[in-house]
Enzyme design. Structure first.
Site, short mmCIF file in Angstrom:
data_model
loop_
_atom_site.label_atom_id
_atom_site.label_comp_id
_atom_site.label_asym_id
_atom_site.label_seq_id
_atom_site.Cartn_x
_atom_site.Cartn_y
_atom_site.Cartn_z
CG ASP A 488 -4.63 2.05 12.25
OD1 ASP A 488 -3.75 1.89 13.11
OD2 ASP A 488 -4.57 1.53 11.11
CG ASP A 558 -0.29 -3.99 10.67
OD1 ASP A 558 -1.49 -4.06 10.98
OD2 ASP A 558 0.28 -2.92 10.38
C1 GLA Z 1 -2.29 0.08 9.83
C2 GLA Z 1 -3.14 -1.03 10.42
C3 GLA Z 1 -3.59 -1.96 9.33
C4 GLA Z 1 -4.36 -1.18 8.28
C5 GLA Z 1 -3.52 -0.04 7.75
C6 GLA Z 1 -4.32 0.87 6.85
O1 GLA Z 1 -1.08 -0.42 9.36
O2 GLA Z 1 -2.42 -1.72 11.40
O3 GLA Z 1 -4.39 -2.99 9.86
O4 GLA Z 1 -5.55 -0.70 8.84
O5 GLA Z 1 -2.99 0.75 8.80
O6 GLA Z 1 -3.57 1.92 6.38
#
Ligand code: GLA
Length: 757
Positions: A488, A558
């Site tokens: 990430d 997301d």
């Molecule tokens: C980001 C990612 C999510 C998740 C969160 C965790 O927003 O896109 O999928 O992994 O971080 O904090």
């Protein structure tokens, strides 16, 4: 005349006398010529044409008043009007240059002339950078053209690779300092191409968090139309790709040129139209925040840019890029290989979990047929919320008393692979790493540090930082059985500066950061070659061809709402194949859109991607759980086709009635059509889907996952493509009457499987 032709059909025809170069593979032609002045000219890029000894007639040397002219006494030869391959500023061309180099006397003008060429089979690597490659030397041929500015000792080598089996060319540039003084490269495009007219529609893919890569189209107009990123990530806001189509081009006909950048940092992609209707396309690292210091003897390598041509509409362009990703970008163990169906705990638990809860989720997922359990954020350091812990990659004993080795063993014992979330490039102030090395966070001395999601970037331009994170990550990968990493990256740069280098190197900080990211990815993959790394950046904030070289799949967004995902995945598909798109089924009401959609539709959308679940299956009813089990069975049966077949967009989700797409196996024997209702129109029109990519002579038997009057019937490929597949019955039918076929509703959907008999 001299031709280098590979056994598979990539050819570079060189006419030394005319200094003319013709890259071709029978599908496209790219023709370049160095004229008598030594200027490298763009003569043609498009559908293949037969070679001719001299294409010089394409050079236009009109006398145009007010022009700045090159040759004493001649009013025709002006760089302002010549269509060039790597233009400079300061010698009479007033359009945007491809290069600028600052010299000790303060001038940034360069004056490049032709200095020779070199042809080779295959495709060379780009040191430290992602780049297309070929498995076999016969699959591509590469032309390198040298330009030189003798006054300052500058050399510029333009590299062009033509692929044997794709209508595409890869370009990159190496800039060298052969002079006696240091130089500063202030602009270095990877690709510059002048097209003779401006009758194109430009489609770019802009968006924001939760609504990434929505296509937007406008006709080119005078001046510059640009998409860019200054966030040191490709970003949610504009993706480093664009399509240039002749007006009227559709999915299956018309000319389209596509550009894509294999790079994950700041970029500049623009089309500049001058008042003679010449279009200059450029793609490269954004010049803002960029300057590369070159001592005598040093070189700078630009990232690679890809250009593809289609005379089969957007579909043909997409196919070219999809196949480039599948064959020439994704590498190693997961190339053209089916990806495991995963369950991720993020939306199921957020930060609220312990080991038993995770095992509970995993056990039920295994019963449904899931293959990989992914533990998301919150397992390390003092990470109980998003204000602490980043940088401390050691398991939190309060949550995971047996550490990762213990948890991964419990997961493996259930028969699942184990995957883990990292955010390797970031640090929280509340972390041991930051307390020990506050100077490792990216900052400009003396300035306030702005945060994003309470976090700060680690200075990946500093090798000590990359070594530290590599050490932490590889130790965990050694200790526990980790098959997958979710990588990430949740904030964009500010106060960009590299405290480990001097003033003359500050323009390198952003690019060196990206090189550090690539270095860490490469080192992990070399050491753990079976690892799948899935890219992620607050959803789809770093979805680009550069990342795909290391991470064969990337979390698309997301936003897990099925209807929003139709738009996001539809837009993403213009350049990226289904195997690249992370897509999961989550709970309703959806956490981003608050929308309630049937579980069938959530899966029918997510299956057009690297499929998974992001919820606790224990919370489903028995009936829903049964549906999940059949979805997984279905996906396992067809995933090879979904991950390696040809994808076709059928109906855009832009309207609010219907969306549809399909994927066809490479042997054209099987196809899966996804047909989605957005909002129900009562008593709606009659609908047919015009399928694509089928064998027109084959007879296809239709089987539908929902209700449909054509379930079980057979049609020829010709019928399905020309007449269309009837899709207005079943869940699309008249509401009262079609009861036996099921009632239509908002957000309903069906999959049709077509099997050649
Ligand atoms: C980001 C990612 C999510 C998740 C969160 C965790 O927003 O896109 O999928 O992994 O971080 O904090």
């Amino acid at each position: 005349m001299q031709a280098t032709q590979t056994a598979h059909g990539a050819a570079i025809i060189v006419n030394e006398q005319n200094r003319q170069f013709h890259l071709t593979n029978g599908r496209i032609s790219y023709i370049i010529k160095a004229d008598e002045q030594g200027t490298l000219l763009s003569l043609y890029f498009g559908k293949a044409v037969p070679d001719r000894e001299d294409f010089g007639y394409l050079i236009e040397l009109a006398h145009r008043p007010t022009s700045t002219c090159r040759i004493d006494g001649d009013l025709h030869y002006s760089l302002e009007h010549l269509r060039q391959e790597y233009p400079e500023y300061g010698t009479g061309d007033y359009r945007t240059p491809a290069i600028a180099v600052c010299q000790p006397n303060g001038s940034d003008m360069v004056d490049l002339t032709y200095d020779g060429y070199h042809v080779s089979q295959g495709k060379p690597k780009l040191e430290g950078l992602p780049a297309t490659y070929v498995d076999n030397e016969d699959d591509a041929a590469t032309l390198s053209i040298d330009l030189v500015d003798r006054l300052i000792g500058l050399s510029v080598t333009l590299n062009y690779t033509v692929f044997a089996d794709k209508p595409a060319v890869a370009r990159s540039v190496v800039i060298g300092n052969n002079g006696a003084d240091a130089l500063s490269v202030e602009r270095a495009m990877s690709l510059s191409l002048d097209l003779p007219d401006s009758d194109y529609d430009m489609t770019e893919f802009t968006g924001a968090w939760s609504r990434e890569r929505h296509p937007h189209t406008q006709h080119l107009h005078y001046g510059t139309q640009q998409i860019e990123s200054l966030r040191n990530a490709s970003g949610h806001f504009a993706n480093p790709v664009a399509a240039f189509a002749r007006p009227g081009a559709s999915e299956d006909h018309g000319e389209v040129i596509g550009l894509a950048f294999e790079y994950s940092g700041n970029f500049d992609l623009h089309a500049e139209v001058d008042t003679y209707d010449v279009t200059r396309l450029q793609l490269g690292i954004n010049e803002r925040g960029f300057a590369w210091h070159l001592e005598p003897g040093e070189t700078f390598q630009t990232p690679e840019a890809l250009i593809a041509y289609s005379d089969e509409g957007y579909d043909g362009m997409s196919r070219a890029f999809h196949r480039l990703v599948l064959d020439n970008i994704v590498r190693g163990a997961w190339k053209r290989r089916e990806r495991p169906i995963l369950i991720n705990n993020w939306e199921a638990t957020y930060f609220d979990f312990d080991e038993d809860k995770l095992v509970d989720i995993a056990r039920t997922a295994k019963q449904a047929g899931v293959e990989l359990f992914v533990l998301d954020d919150g397992w390390f350091g003092a990470r109980n919320n998003d204000t602490a812990g980043l940088g401390d990659w050691t398991p939190n004993p309060a949550r995971l008393p047996q550490g990762l080795a213990g948890l991964s063993k419990r997961i493996n014992d259930l028969g699942l692979k184990f995957g883990l979330w990292f955010e390797p490039e970031m640090v929280n102030k509340d972390s041991d790493l930051y307390r020990a090395h506050p100077d490792w966070a990216v900052h400009t001395p003396g300035r306030h540090m702005n945060h994003g999601r309470n976090e700060f970037l680690l200075n990946f331009a500093n090798k000590d930082v990359v070594d530290n994170i590599y050490g932490q990550m590889s130790r965990l990968l050694d200790e526990a059985n980790i098959a997958y990493i979710k990588w990430d990256m949740n904030r964009f740069v500010s106060e960009g500066y590299d405290v480990t280098r001097g003033a003359e190197h500050q323009g390198e900080a952003y690019h060196r950061y990206i090189l550090g990211v690539y270095d860490l990815l490469e080192r992990l993959l070399q050491r753990f070659p079976d690892l799948i790394i899935e890219g992620c950046a607050s959803g789809g904030g770093r979805f680009d061809m550069g990342m795909l070289y290391y991470t064969p799949q990337i979390w698309c967004s997301d936003d897990t709402d099925a209807i929003e995902r139709l738009k996001i995945q539809y837009g993403t598909s213009y350049f990226y194949p289904l195997s690249a798109m992370g897509a999961h089924v989550s709970v309703v009401p959806n956490h981003q859109a608050n929308r309630i959609t049937p579980i069938e539709t959530r899966a029918n959308v997510a299956m057009f991607g690297t499929f998974g679940y992001e919820l606790d299956l224990n919370t489903l009813s028995e009936e829903e759980f049964g549906k999940v089990r059949s979805q997984i069975e279905f996906f396992k049966r067809y995933r090879e086709i979904i991950h390696t077949g040809d994808f076709h967009r059928l109906v855009s989700p832009d309207g609010n009635e219907q969306a549809a797409w399909m994927v066809v196996s490479r042997d054209r024997k099987t196809a899966i059509v996804g047909d989605y209702r957005i909002l129900l129109t009562p008593n709606s029109r009659y609908m047919r889907l015009h399928l694509r990519g089928l064998d027109e002579n084959a007879q296809y038997r239709v089987s539908c996952t929902g209700a449909s009057s054509i379930d079980g019937a057979a049609f020829t490929g010709a019928e399905l493509m020309r007449i269309g597949m009837v899709s207005s019955d079943g869940s699309y039918g008249e509401m009262g009457d079609s009861e036996p076929l099921g009632k239509a509703s908002d957000f309903s959907s069906r999959l049709f499987v077509l099997t050649a008999e």
